[in-house]
Design a protein around this motif. Sequence first.
Motif, PDB file in Angstrom:
ATOM      1  N   GLU A 300       0.996  -1.155   0.053  1.00 45.20           N
ATOM      2  CA  GLU A 300      -0.113  -0.165   0.068  1.00 45.20           C
ATOM      3  C   GLU A 300       0.958   1.177  -0.026  1.00 45.20           C
ATOM      4  OE1 GLU A 300      -3.573   2.155  -0.467  1.00 45.20           O
ATOM      5  OE2 GLU A 300      -3.069   0.031  -0.598  1.00 45.20           O
ATOM      6  N   ALA A 301       1.780   1.285   0.735  1.00 45.77           N
ATOM      7  CA  ALA A 301       2.819   2.314   0.688  1.00 45.77           C
ATOM      8  C   ALA A 301       3.295   2.570  -0.752  1.00 45.77           C
ATOM      9  CB  ALA A 301       4.259   2.130   1.473  1.00 45.77           C
ATOM     10  N   GLY A 302       3.739   1.496  -1.514  1.00 41.79           N
ATOM     11  CA  GLY A 302       4.204   1.601  -2.794  1.00 41.79           C
ATOM     12  C   GLY A 302       3.173   2.280  -3.718  1.00 41.79           C
ATOM     13  N   ARG A 303       1.837   1.880  -3.585  1.00 46.88           N
ATOM     14  CA  ARG A 303       0.901   2.351  -4.356  1.00 46.88           C
ATOM     15  C   ARG A 303       0.611   3.829  -3.916  1.00 46.88           C
ATOM     16  NH1 ARG A 303      -1.581  -2.940  -4.055  1.00 46.88           N
ATOM     17  NH2 ARG A 303      -2.377  -2.593  -1.877  1.00 46.88           N
ATOM     18  N   VAL A 304       0.844   4.138  -2.781  1.00 49.74           N
ATOM     19  CA  VAL A 304       0.713   5.751  -2.326  1.00 49.74           C
ATOM     20  C   VAL A 304       1.916   6.425  -2.993  1.00 49.74           C
ATOM     21  CG1 VAL A 304       0.909   7.512  -0.629  1.00 49.74           C
ATOM     22  CG2 VAL A 304      -0.446   5.497  -0.299  1.00 49.74           C
ATOM     23  N   LEU A 305       2.981   5.847  -2.864  1.00 49.79           N
ATOM     24  CA  LEU A 305       4.387   6.751  -3.365  1.00 49.79           C
ATOM     25  C   LEU A 305       4.177   6.774  -4.873  1.00 49.79           C
ATOM     26  CD1 LEU A 305       7.165   7.465  -3.011  1.00 49.79           C
ATOM     27  CD2 LEU A 305       8.210   5.458  -2.914  1.00 49.79           C
ATOM     28  N   GLY A 306       3.725   5.698  -5.468  1.00 54.05           N
ATOM     29  CA  GLY A 306       3.676   5.569  -6.924  1.00 54.05           C
ATOM     30  C   GLY A 306       2.665   6.869  -7.340  1.00 54.05           C
ATOM     31  N   ARG A 307       1.614   7.220  -6.561  1.00 53.11           N
ATOM     32  CA  ARG A 307       0.716   8.205  -7.096  1.00 53.11           C
ATOM     33  C   ARG A 307       1.581  10.008  -6.983  1.00 53.11           C
ATOM     34  NH1 ARG A 307      -4.143   8.708  -3.380  1.00 53.11           N
ATOM     35  NH2 ARG A 307      -4.342  10.445  -4.370  1.00 53.11           N
ATOM     36  N   ALA A 308       2.492   9.582  -6.246  1.00 53.83           N
ATOM     37  CA  ALA A 308       3.191  11.101  -6.159  1.00 53.83           C
ATOM     38  C   ALA A 308       4.195  10.970  -7.169  1.00 53.83           C
ATOM     39  CB  ALA A 308       3.807  11.008  -4.595  1.00 53.83           C
ATOM     40  N   ILE A 309       4.794   9.710  -7.450  1.00 53.79           N
ATOM     41  CA  ILE A 309       5.793   9.787  -8.605  1.00 53.79           C
ATOM     42  C   ILE A 309       5.079   9.884  -9.727  1.00 53.79           C
ATOM     43  CG2 ILE A 309       7.419   8.232  -9.813  1.00 53.79           C
ATOM     44  CD1 ILE A 309       8.076   6.770  -7.094  1.00 53.79           C
ATOM     45  N   ALA A 310       3.655   9.662  -9.918  1.00 57.24           N
ATOM     46  CA  ALA A 310       3.121   9.802 -11.382  1.00 57.24           C
ATOM     47  C   ALA A 310       2.785  11.240 -11.554  1.00 57.24           C
ATOM     48  CB  ALA A 310       1.641   9.269 -11.139  1.00 57.24           C
ATOM     49  N   TYR A 311       2.614  12.152 -10.436  1.00 54.94           N
ATOM     50  CA  TYR A 311       2.372  13.482 -10.667  1.00 54.94           C
ATOM     51  C   TYR A 311       3.905  13.940 -10.908  1.00 54.94           C
ATOM     52  CZ  TYR A 311      -1.825  12.557  -7.650  1.00 54.94           C
ATOM     53  OH  TYR A 311      -2.969  12.089  -7.143  1.00 54.94           O
ATOM     54  N   ALA A 312       4.858  13.641 -10.435  1.00 53.02           N
ATOM     55  CA  ALA A 312       6.123  14.106 -10.995  1.00 53.02           C
ATOM     56  C   ALA A 312       6.316  13.914 -12.323  1.00 53.02           C
ATOM     57  CB  ALA A 312       7.153  13.829 -10.093  1.00 53.02           C
ATOM     58  N   VAL A 313       6.046  12.859 -12.933  1.00 49.20           N
ATOM     59  CA  VAL A 313       6.234  12.135 -14.156  1.00 49.20           C
ATOM     60  C   VAL A 313       5.659  13.056 -15.169  1.00 49.20           C
ATOM     61  CG1 VAL A 313       5.549  10.459 -15.834  1.00 49.20           C
ATOM     62  CG2 VAL A 313       6.902   9.757 -13.546  1.00 49.20           C
ATOM     63  N   ASN A 314       4.516  13.596 -14.764  1.00 45.37           N
ATOM     64  CA  ASN A 314       3.264  14.329 -15.553  1.00 45.37           C
ATOM     65  C   ASN A 314       4.193  15.758 -15.845  1.00 45.37           C
ATOM     66  OD1 ASN A 314       1.754  12.382 -16.138  1.00 45.37           O
ATOM     67  ND2 ASN A 314       0.287  12.860 -14.420  1.00 45.37           N
ATOM     68  N   ILE A 315       4.962  16.005 -14.742  1.00 46.96           N
ATOM     69  CA  ILE A 315       5.412  17.324 -14.906  1.00 46.96           C
ATOM     70  C   ILE A 315       6.909  17.379 -15.636  1.00 46.96           C
ATOM     71  CG2 ILE A 315       6.262  19.219 -13.507  1.00 46.96           C
ATOM     72  CD1 ILE A 315       4.128  18.716 -11.464  1.00 46.96           C
ATOM     73  N   LEU A 316       7.707  16.258 -15.161  1.00 51.43           N
ATOM     74  CA  LEU A 316       9.131  16.376 -15.467  1.00 51.43           C
ATOM     75  C   LEU A 316       9.212  15.548 -16.826  1.00 51.43           C
ATOM     76  CD1 LEU A 316      10.452  16.096 -11.934  1.00 51.43           C
ATOM     77  CD2 LEU A 316      10.478  17.775 -13.204  1.00 51.43           C
ATOM     78  N   ASN A 317       8.323  14.746 -17.054  1.00 47.12           N
ATOM     79  CA  ASN A 317       8.541  13.521 -18.262  1.00 47.12           C
ATOM     80  C   ASN A 317      10.125  12.925 -18.207  1.00 47.12           C
ATOM     81  OD1 ASN A 317       8.766  13.943 -21.765  1.00 47.12           O
ATOM     82  ND2 ASN A 317       8.273  12.273 -20.434  1.00 47.12           N
ATOM     83  N   PRO A 318      10.480  12.439 -16.994  1.00 54.38           N
ATOM     84  CA  PRO A 318      11.931  11.520 -16.975  1.00 54.38           C
ATOM     85  C   PRO A 318      11.863  10.435 -17.899  1.00 54.38           C
ATOM     86  CG  PRO A 318      10.722  11.180 -15.026  1.00 54.38           C
ATOM     87  CD  PRO A 318       9.589  12.087 -15.785  1.00 54.38           C
ATOM     88  N   SER A 319      13.046  10.196 -18.427  1.00 53.11           N
ATOM     89  CA  SER A 319      13.169   8.843 -19.121  1.00 53.11           C
ATOM     90  C   SER A 319      13.546   7.567 -17.902  1.00 53.11           C
ATOM     91  CB  SER A 319      14.197   9.083 -20.113  1.00 53.11           C
ATOM     92  OG  SER A 319      15.688   9.001 -19.298  1.00 53.11           O
ATOM     93  N   GLY A 337       3.773  -2.070  -6.131  1.00 54.28           N
ATOM     94  CA  GLY A 337       2.696  -0.922  -5.952  1.00 54.28           C
ATOM     95  C   GLY A 337       3.088   0.205  -6.600  1.00 54.28           C
ATOM     96  N   VAL A 338       4.473   0.650  -6.612  1.00 51.02           N
ATOM     97  CA  VAL A 338       4.988   1.874  -7.523  1.00 51.02           C
ATOM     98  C   VAL A 338       4.523   1.935  -8.793  1.00 51.02           C
ATOM     99  CG1 VAL A 338       6.768   3.157  -8.001  1.00 51.02           C
ATOM    100  CG2 VAL A 338       6.680   2.681  -5.664  1.00 51.02           C
TER     101      VAL A 338
END
Length: 401
Positions: A300-319, A337-338
């Motif tokens: 569950e921690a992984g899923r929550v962390l993955g949501r935050a990472i997804a927001y960063a992915v949408n802004i930063l578009n890392p490879s 989960g991530v």
Amino acid sequence: MRPLNSLASPGDVLALIASGAADTRAGLASATGMSRSTVADRLDTLFATGLIRESASGQSTGGRPSKVLAINHASHLVLAADIGEDHIRLALTDLSGAVLQESVTELAVSEGPEIALTWIAAEGAALVEAAGRHTDELLGVGLSVPAPVDFARGEVVGPSVMTGWDGLDIEAAFRTRLDIPVLVENDVNARALGEYLLGWRDHQNVLYVKAGTGIGSAILSSGVLFRGANGAAGDLGHIRIEPEAGPLCRCGGTGCVEALAAGWSMVRDLSQAGLEVRSTRDALARVVAGEPEAIHRLREAGRVLGRAIAYAVNILNPSLIIVGGSLTTAGDHLLLGVRQSVYEYSLSLATRDLELVRAVGDERCGAVGAAQLVIQRALEPVNVNERIAAQRTSDGASRSG
């Protein structure tokens, strides 16, 4: 190649050599527009510092082989301390970042800067002696700390766990113990750079996430850390995923990623579930032992962390996304989960060529990254030129005395 500057300083010449832009005398003359005699003068100055060397081997183009210029990695030393919440890892490196000596002590950062800085200075001097070297060869010390850092000022800002460090002039405090330049960096930034240098240099845009007792992240572009206007860029742990109903975070906010997905929040939740868990290490041991509640909590921690990472992915578009930290050491539960949340909440274009990997570095990464930052700063042209000027002043004073 367009000449850099016909009046290039010794520091400028060193930068060309360090970058590989010019590694012969002829190459330096072409890159700077300086005469060969002026190039020779600049090189003589650099040879006197010990910072460069010239090898006898080189590729021949028909005449006599050119001698190759390079940084003399063995000439100087760097200290780097990775200060954790409950320990300090201290490394002595050369100018390539290779670790020559190291030492680790159990020391709570909450005990304050006096004890930590005293140990680092004393143990650092001991490591230099153990290597058969002298403290005069030290170019500086890098401190990797578990708190936000004003990088330009070298100060810890608003630390949640670093009692007594907030606003402290760390360089001034350290120089009373060991008189060398001090660089202070957030631990996640330092670890991210150390990890990047291990084998990810072919990626231009990287997001590094550390998931351990706390949560943090760092952003790299072409190997350069992006810190933002005040050094606060990449604070993924305090994105407020559930600001209204979420649990209280150590920062004083509610519903932060840390409060929902960090190691300390796992300890809180498993304890409330009736399990005897006192630390992140205990929680992960429960996961490894197959405790269903602990496994569920980590996923569950992984899923929550993955949501935050997804927001960063949408802004930063890392490879590339690199996930490290202790929560990744108990199997694939966190990363599963991530991945689930990153691909659910990110834009499809942003994830089309995205790689998401587990960190490959060991516990040295923070110290290695901090050392690399010291090396980069020490070899900047202005700092090289200042070092040369100081050495000339010192030599002149010695002769007149």
